[in-house]
Design a protein around this motif. Sequence first.
Motif, PDB file in Angstrom:
ATOM      1  N   UNK A 196      -9.420  24.479  46.064  1.00 56.94           N
ATOM      2  CA  UNK A 196      -9.544  24.793  47.493  1.00 56.94           C
ATOM      3  C   UNK A 196      -9.299  23.534  48.335  1.00 56.94           C
ATOM      4  N   UNK A 197      -9.432  22.365  47.694  1.00 53.93           N
ATOM      5  CA  UNK A 197      -9.203  21.086  48.361  1.00 53.93           C
ATOM      6  C   UNK A 197      -7.761  20.645  48.212  1.00 53.93           C
ATOM      7  N   UNK A 198      -7.284  19.831  49.161  1.00 51.41           N
ATOM      8  CA  UNK A 198      -5.980  19.182  49.088  1.00 51.41           C
ATOM      9  C   UNK A 198      -6.189  17.669  49.206  1.00 51.41           C
ATOM     10  N   UNK A 199      -5.211  16.910  48.749  1.00 52.25           N
ATOM     11  CA  UNK A 199      -5.259  15.448  48.853  1.00 52.25           C
ATOM     12  C   UNK A 199      -4.585  15.013  50.149  1.00 52.25           C
ATOM     13  N   UNK A 200      -5.247  14.151  50.890  1.00 50.80           N
ATOM     14  CA  UNK A 200      -4.642  13.507  52.056  1.00 50.80           C
ATOM     15  C   UNK A 200      -4.560  12.014  51.782  1.00 50.80           C
ATOM     16  N   UNK A 201      -3.412  11.436  52.082  1.00 46.66           N
ATOM     17  CA  UNK A 201      -3.223   9.987  51.944  1.00 46.66           C
ATOM     18  C   UNK A 201      -2.856   9.400  53.298  1.00 46.66           C
ATOM     19  N   UNK A 202      -3.188   8.155  53.507  1.00 46.41           N
ATOM     20  CA  UNK A 202      -2.798   7.474  54.740  1.00 46.41           C
ATOM     21  C   UNK A 202      -1.353   6.986  54.591  1.00 46.41           C
ATOM     22  N   UNK A 203      -0.434   7.946  54.694  1.00 51.69           N
ATOM     23  CA  UNK A 203       0.970   7.637  54.417  1.00 51.69           C
ATOM     24  C   UNK A 203       1.541   6.616  55.392  1.00 51.69           C
ATOM     25  N   UNK A 204       0.988   6.532  56.606  1.00 60.49           N
ATOM     26  CA  UNK A 204       1.489   5.547  57.570  1.00 60.49           C
ATOM     27  C   UNK A 204       1.276   4.118  57.070  1.00 60.49           C
ATOM     28  N   UNK A 205       0.232   3.926  56.259  1.00 58.01           N
ATOM     29  CA  UNK A 205      -0.009   2.576  55.715  1.00 58.01           C
ATOM     30  C   UNK A 205       0.996   2.256  54.623  1.00 58.01           C
ATOM     31  N   UNK A 206       1.359   3.256  53.838  1.00 57.89           N
ATOM     32  CA  UNK A 206       2.411   3.044  52.841  1.00 57.89           C
ATOM     33  C   UNK A 206       3.764   2.797  53.515  1.00 57.89           C
ATOM     34  N   UNK A 207       3.967   3.439  54.683  1.00 60.95           N
ATOM     35  CA  UNK A 207       5.223   3.272  55.420  1.00 60.95           C
ATOM     36  C   UNK A 207       5.219   2.016  56.292  1.00 60.95           C
ATOM     37  N   UNK A 208       4.041   1.379  56.385  1.00 57.03           N
ATOM     38  CA  UNK A 208       3.880   0.163  57.191  1.00 57.03           C
ATOM     39  C   UNK A 208       4.217   0.410  58.654  1.00 57.03           C
ATOM     40  N   UNK A 209       3.649   1.512  59.184  1.00 60.55           N
ATOM     41  CA  UNK A 209       3.807   1.826  60.603  1.00 60.55           C
ATOM     42  C   UNK A 209       2.410   2.035  61.185  1.00 60.55           C
ATOM     43  N   UNK A 210       2.257   2.019  62.528  1.00 61.93           N
ATOM     44  CA  UNK A 210       0.931   2.190  63.129  1.00 61.93           C
ATOM     45  C   UNK A 210       0.292   3.527  62.773  1.00 61.93           C
TER      46      UNK A 210
END
Length: 210
Positions: A196-210
Amino acid sequence: MKKSEKQELIDHGLLLPLMEEFYTIQGEGFHKGTAAYFIRLGGCDVGCHWCDVKESWNAELHPPTMADAIVENAAKYSKTIVVTGGEPLMWNMDPLTSKLKAEGLQIHIETSGAYELTGTWDWICLSPKKLKLPTQAVYDKADELKVIVYNKDDFRFAEEQAAKVNKDCILFLQPEWSKRDKVVPEIVDYVMANPKWKVSLQTHKYLNIP
């Protein structure tokens, strides 16, 4: 402007402590990958020790800005607006959202839910914190629940929070950035065992954007 006049504008949500505003890609949760204009308001007393924008906590450090000026700037960049903080619900969001709506914009909020829900929102991202739990109104109206995982106890907390939101709320577990190497494998295992859960990642940090 007299101090009393200024305070009245603040109380009515017409003057807001604007920390920063920027056009970028939403990096987290359901709308990740979407171009959006972020309005970050100062002021927060929830006090998460791992907060990555602690400079937002003291509203006094950020210039009181007229809601009209914030909206005028935001409308130049994007149809999707994300109001974040700090904790934006510390302020009356009705004037800001009504003005944004008048421009035909889609308005999202990222909130701990710890304060009364004001404003009209197209999407509510609730990220509850143990130190100051959400109000019932935010639980009832949240479109997504995003629980930050710092240690194993956060899985217990996540389930407690999931039991309080509405049945259509989308559930996300997101690793706290500094602990990602340790907790990502734990989150993956947990989501596979509890789909029922999904994974969220801080993709902006991997992309090196604000």
